[in-house]
Write a protein that holds these residues in place. Structure first.
Motif, PDB file in Angstrom:
ATOM      1  N   MET A   1       0.820  -1.207   0.000  1.00 54.17           N
ATOM      2  CA  MET A   1       0.000   0.000   0.000  1.00 54.17           C
ATOM      3  C   MET A   1       0.856   1.260   0.000  1.00 54.17           C
ATOM      4  O   MET A   1       0.484   2.264  -0.622  1.00 54.17           O
ATOM      5  CB  MET A   1      -0.935   0.000   1.209  1.00 54.17           C
ATOM      6  N   SER A   2       2.012   1.221   0.680  1.00 49.75           N
ATOM      7  CA  SER A   2       2.885   2.401   0.659  1.00 49.75           C
ATOM      8  C   SER A   2       3.446   2.629  -0.740  1.00 49.75           C
ATOM      9  O   SER A   2       3.514   3.767  -1.211  1.00 49.75           O
ATOM     10  CB  SER A   2       4.014   2.244   1.675  1.00 49.75           C
ATOM     11  N   GLY A   3       3.850   1.529  -1.427  1.00 50.68           N
ATOM     12  CA  GLY A   3       4.318   1.681  -2.804  1.00 50.68           C
ATOM     13  C   GLY A   3       3.215   2.159  -3.738  1.00 50.68           C
ATOM     14  O   GLY A   3       3.442   3.018  -4.597  1.00 50.68           O
ATOM     15  N   LEU A   4       2.001   1.590  -3.549  1.00 45.64           N
ATOM     16  CA  LEU A   4       0.875   2.028  -4.383  1.00 45.64           C
ATOM     17  C   LEU A   4       0.517   3.478  -4.108  1.00 45.64           C
ATOM     18  O   LEU A   4       0.164   4.226  -5.028  1.00 45.64           O
ATOM     19  CB  LEU A   4      -0.330   1.108  -4.117  1.00 45.64           C
TER      20      LEU A   4
ATOM     21  N   ILE B   1       9.369   9.693  -0.676  1.00 45.18           N
ATOM     22  CA  ILE B   1      10.305   9.118   0.289  1.00 45.18           C
ATOM     23  C   ILE B   1       9.659   9.032   1.668  1.00 45.18           C
ATOM     24  O   ILE B   1       9.809   8.028   2.389  1.00 45.18           O
ATOM     25  CB  ILE B   1      11.599   9.947   0.338  1.00 45.18           C
ATOM     26  N   ALA B   2       8.915  10.082   2.051  1.00 44.65           N
ATOM     27  CA  ALA B   2       8.263  10.080   3.367  1.00 44.65           C
ATOM     28  C   ALA B   2       7.222   8.973   3.465  1.00 44.65           C
ATOM     29  O   ALA B   2       7.125   8.279   4.492  1.00 44.65           O
ATOM     30  CB  ALA B   2       7.617  11.443   3.622  1.00 44.65           C
ATOM     31  N   ILE B   3       6.451   8.769   2.400  1.00 49.77           N
ATOM     32  CA  ILE B   3       5.425   7.722   2.407  1.00 49.77           C
ATOM     33  C   ILE B   3       6.067   6.351   2.519  1.00 49.77           C
ATOM     34  O   ILE B   3       5.632   5.490   3.317  1.00 49.77           O
ATOM     35  CB  ILE B   3       4.548   7.816   1.144  1.00 49.77           C
ATOM     36  N   ILE B   4       7.107   6.106   1.736  1.00 48.69           N
ATOM     37  CA  ILE B   4       7.776   4.799   1.779  1.00 48.69           C
ATOM     38  C   ILE B   4       8.421   4.577   3.139  1.00 48.69           C
ATOM     39  O   ILE B   4       8.319   3.481   3.730  1.00 48.69           O
ATOM     40  CB  ILE B   4       8.820   4.702   0.655  1.00 48.69           C
ATOM     41  N   THR B   5       9.095   5.601   3.675  1.00 50.65           N
ATOM     42  CA  THR B   5       9.741   5.459   4.984  1.00 50.65           C
ATOM     43  C   THR B   5       8.714   5.175   6.065  1.00 50.65           C
ATOM     44  O   THR B   5       8.898   4.276   6.901  1.00 50.65           O
ATOM     45  CB  THR B   5      10.520   6.738   5.329  1.00 50.65           C
ATOM     46  N   LEU B   6       7.631   5.947   6.061  1.00 48.39           N
ATOM     47  CA  LEU B   6       6.583   5.727   7.058  1.00 48.39           C
ATOM     48  C   LEU B   6       5.957   4.352   6.900  1.00 48.39           C
ATOM     49  O   LEU B   6       5.678   3.663   7.900  1.00 48.39           O
ATOM     50  CB  LEU B   6       5.513   6.818   6.915  1.00 48.39           C
TER      51      LEU B   6
ATOM     52  N   ALA C   1       5.171  -1.024   8.919  1.00 48.73           N
ATOM     53  CA  ALA C   1       5.186  -2.450   8.613  1.00 48.73           C
ATOM     54  C   ALA C   1       6.023  -3.223   9.633  1.00 48.73           C
ATOM     55  O   ALA C   1       5.608  -4.283  10.126  1.00 48.73           O
ATOM     56  CB  ALA C   1       5.725  -2.682   7.196  1.00 48.73           C
ATOM     57  N   PHE C   2       7.187  -2.704   9.976  1.00 44.09           N
ATOM     58  CA  PHE C   2       8.033  -3.381  10.960  1.00 44.09           C
ATOM     59  C   PHE C   2       7.388  -3.362  12.351  1.00 44.09           C
ATOM     60  O   PHE C   2       7.463  -4.346  13.088  1.00 44.09           O
ATOM     61  CB  PHE C   2       9.413  -2.729  11.012  1.00 44.09           C
ATOM     62  N   ILE C   3       6.761  -2.247  12.699  1.00 46.20           N
ATOM     63  CA  ILE C   3       6.106  -2.174  14.014  1.00 46.20           C
ATOM     64  C   ILE C   3       4.923  -3.126  14.070  1.00 46.20           C
ATOM     65  O   ILE C   3       4.673  -3.764  15.101  1.00 46.20           O
ATOM     66  CB  ILE C   3       5.669  -0.722  14.292  1.00 46.20           C
TER      67      ILE C   3
END
Length: 829
Positions: free
Chosen positions: A572-575, A608-613, A618-620
């Motif tokens: 979803m972050s990539g989309l 970049i902010a969307i992918i980083t967030l 995802a990890f959390i």
């Protein structure tokens, strides 16, 4: 006399005696020596007293410091307890809710476990099982909150008790002032401590009693769920055997009105509890509906900007009804991810979905098939209401037989007209669904006539649901495919647009459905009509439990649902980055799109902010704490630093470009011998579209390390030059006046700065001029040059001014006598 004065006195006497001893005889010295020994003894006594006094002062300071720290600590805990108790712990609310839960549970199991009826219905047992599970979820949630409150208060109580038994509190300072302060602090603390201990004890006792009562109710619920599931199992075996389940006694059943009241209460409770327990996923459903609606409105505005919306021959149901299309698509998708939804909730969603589809089909289908849908939708709504009745009544059984008969007649009517013009069944899924519908209704009618109520009602309802599901999935898939093609149309290249000069999208090509998609439709249909049945749940429960089961991998705990959530968030972050990039484009008239220069390279930072967030969330979500994530990143950074230096250089350069913004989208740039327009600025590389139409991919590191020329960074205005020559003998002032007039008459040439015409030199064939002028935008330069050259040529011809071409005089010198005789002789031979 204080210690300092004593010390100074003894020091003075020692110095005086020592000085006097240096000039005194030996007999006197002996006496002095004895006096010195007495002086040493006095000094030792003085030092011992000083040491004792200093040590007492030090011990007192340490004690006061520890007491102050302890008083402050215990006061903080007491104040924290007071705040929690003042804010209130909602155990009283759970007490009243628990009483309601117990009352509702008794109503749920009545007729199944208590006062068992002579006939059990599948709908009653299924609804009761789901309702009891929802009550159990609510109870577990409340017990979890009570447990958290209990642990919080018990933790405060333990900390207060452990601090109150510290020996520091019970050591009284020696000095008067600290002693008075100690008595005051002790009195206040004792008062507050007594009050806090009493209130905490009362609160903890109440919570623990409620927790015991809640756990007892939880165990009763689990026991009732097991009994209801056992009843479902028995009824399932009975239905498979084909035995009649109707008792020939009119006194055994409720009336239709009583049946309705009983079903309404259970359905209402089930709906309310399900919505409350699944508020998270339902909120996500609403969020996606709003997001898709906004996206469709943006697409519609893009088509209107390029004047294509009114001329589209492609189906634009999604653009005409963005909200309804979003509701249809999202409900069709989310209905598969709802955990064990009760029929009352699914009926609510299907009615909303059916209303949206009815409005869409009004312009999408011909009149025959539109009225066929209206007939099925009305009948489905009637079946929805009938399926909400949980208990058996003879009138309802007759009504079920009537609905089955109506379904058979309607299905045979549609099937018999399938070859007539305008009434053809073109969709394979609809043809198969219609056959299943007719078969189900025929079997249901026979079963009802032979008093097999449960199986007959299931087949009747599932027959009608089949037609509804076929329409729902078919149109959700079709509109989703339309949205995809309408979106991709803006990303077409000019070559693709040349193949479609009329800006028409081929609708028939996009309606083809693969065999794999039909297989997915079949699986989806089976899941929707049978997932609340005992057989289906008995088959899927072990699989679902294994998905949600916690697994240990070293110190890391995970489950498969968390892994799915992990990859879903990354997807979803990539989309989202692609959607953001698409939404921030401006549509050109030729159907292509260009990024909004207003956002420029800020778009890179947003992505970049969307992918980083997304990566962090995802990890959390998978349960990896932030300190472990930081450790992983630091470990990876070492390997990345050595093995991926160029990649990291390009990534960092991309960030520098995003912040410093030396280039922006649509800028005219020149780098490495390539000149063109900035098409995109990526995280690792950027793309320049040259004037020849080629896309040159340049790493971001090269953009910063090489000499970058940005023609449109500061301003879009640019100066252009034209070299010109006139023949010798021309009137130069007249030439200059003609050129100046041509320049001033052109509307795209700026008047400030003023265009300039200079005579530069006497050339070999002409007198040379240079023309310099400014245009408001770089893109106008070549067009203006073209217009100026043509206008100057026309003006020169009118005024008889010649533009010479290069000329050279060639003089050929030859000696006729050389080799003439030899050539003559050679010719004669």
């Amino acid at each position: 006399m204080n210690n300092l004065n004593k010390f100074l006195l003894f020091t003075f006497l020692f110095v005086v005696l020592n000085t006097w001893a240096q000039g005194t005889p030996s007999s006197v010295l002996q006496t002095k020596f004895q006096k010195e020994k007495k002086l040493d003894s006095l000094m030792q006594i003085l030092h011992a007293e000083n040491l004792k006094e200093n040590r007492e002062n030090y011990d007192l300071n340490v004690l006061l410091s520890e007491q102050n720290s302890s008083f402050n600590g215990i006061n903080q805990q007491i104040q924290k307890a007071k705040v929690i108790l003042k804010e209130g712990i909602d155990y009283k609310g759970f007490t009243s809710e628990l009483a309601l839960l117990i009352e509702w549970k008794e109503k749920c199991v009545k007729g199944i476990i208590n006062d068992k009826s002579k006939i059990q219905t599948v709908r009653e047992l299924t609804t009761t099982s789901i309702l009891l599970n929802e009550l159990l979820k609510r109870t577990n949630f409340q017990l979890q909150q009570i447990s958290v409150n209990n642990q919080a208060l018990s933790g405060i109580q333990r900390r207060i008790d452990s601090m109150a038994i510290s020996k520091v509190f019970y050591q009284i300072p020696i000095q008067e002032v600290p002693k008075k302060n100690y008595y005051q602090q002790m009195a206040l603390m004792t008062k507050d401590l007594s009050f806090a201990n009493q209130n905490l004890k009362n609160a903890i006792d109440s919570i623990q009693k409620l927790e015991v009562k809640g756990n007892k109710f939880k165990f009763d619920l689990e026991s009732d769920i097991a009994l209801v599931n056992f009843a479902r199992k028995e009824l399932n075996l009975k239905m498979k055997s084909g035995i009649s389940d109707v008792v020939e006694s009119k006194e055994a059943y409720l009336s239709l009105v009583e049946n309705f009241k009983h079903s309404f209460v259970k359905g209402y409770l089930l709906f309310v509890f399900y919505v409350a327990n699944q508020s998270g996923i339902l909120g996500l459903l609403v969020f996606f509906i709003i997001g898709l609606t906004f996206y469709l409105r943006v697409i519609r505005s893009k088509y209107k900007e390029v004047n294509l919306f009114g001329n589209l021959k492609y189906p634009v149901h999604a653009l005409n009804y963005p909200l309804l299309s979003a509701i249809l698509i999202m409900i069709s998708i989310f209905q598969f991810f709802l955990p064990s939804p009760p029929f009352v909730f699914m009926a609510f969603l299907w009615i909303i979905c059916g209303i949206a589809l009815t409005i869409i089909l009004k312009k999408a289908e011909n009149k025959y098939w539109y009225w066929i849908w209206i007939a099925f939708f009305i009948l489905n709504n009637i079946v929805f209401q009938d399926n909400l009745l949980l208990l058996y009544s003879q009138n309802e059984a007759r009504f079920i037989a009537f609905l089955s008969l109506i379904g058979i007649i309607l299905g045979l009517f549609i099937f018999s007209n399938r070859k007539k013009t305008g009434k053809e069944i073109t969709e394979k899924s609809l043809r198969v669904g219609l056959i299943i519908f007719i078969v189900f209704e025929f079997i249901a009618l026979i079963l009802i006539l032979f008093n097999n109520y449960n199986l007959g009602k299931i087949l009747m309802a599932n027959g009608y649901f089949t037609i509804f599901i076929v329409y729902q999935l078919r149109w959700a898939y079709r509109i989703s495919n339309d949205i995809l093609n309408l979106s991709l149309y803006f990303s077409k290249s000019e070559e693709d647009l040349e193949k479609d000069p009329n800006n028409e999208l081929n609708a028939e090509k996009n309606l083809k459905v693969s065999g794999f998609t039909y297989a997915l439709f079949a699986v989806g249909w089976y899941v929707l009509i049978s997932r609340n049945s005992y057989s289906f749940q008995n088959f899927t429960e072990p699989i679902i439990e294994s998905i949600y089961q916690k697994r240990q991998f070293g110190e890391f705990t995970f489950s498969f649902d968390n892994l799915f959530l992990f990859f879903f968030i990354l997807f979803m972050s990539g989309l989202s980055t692609r959607i953001v990039s698409f939404l921030t484009t401006e549509s050109n008239s030729n159907g292509s799109s260009a990024k909004k220069s207003g956002l420029g390279s800020w778009l890179l930072l947003i992505r970049i902010a969307i992918i980083t967030l997304g990566v962090l969330i995802a990890f959390i979500s998978i349960g990896i704490p932030m300190d472990k994530i930081a450790l992983m990143i630091s470990a990876l950074s070492v390997g990345i630093g050595f093995g991926l230096q160029n990649v990291i250089n390009n990534l960092v350069s991309g960030l520098i470009i995003a912040f410093e913004k030396p280039i922006n989208l649509d800028d005219i740039v020149e780098v490495g011998g390539n000149m063109g327009k900035m098409k995109s600025i990526g995280i690792r590389s950027s793309v320049i579209t040259t004037w020849d139409g080629a896309d040159v991919i340049i790493p971001n590191g090269d953009l910063l390390s090489q000499h970058l020329v940005n023609w449109t960074m500061g301003s879009n205005r640019r100066r252009f030059e034209i070299d010109l020559g006139v023949a010798y003998g021309s009137d130069l002032n007249q030439v200059k006046t003609i050129i100046t007039n041509v320049l001033m008459e052109h509307e795209l040439i700026l008047k400030n700065p003023t265009p300039m015409v200079w005579v530069t030199k006497f050339g070999e064939s002409s007198i040379d001029f240079v023309i310099k002028y400014w245009v408001p935008h770089f893109n106008f330069g070549n067009d203006v040059r073209n217009d100026i050259i043509i206008a100057i040529d026309i003006a020169f011809k009118i005024n008889g001014i010649e533009i010479p071409f290069p000329q050279q005089d060639v003089h050929i010198q030859s000696n006729i006598g050389i080799d003439t005789e030899g050539d003559t002789k050679e010719t004669e031979n």
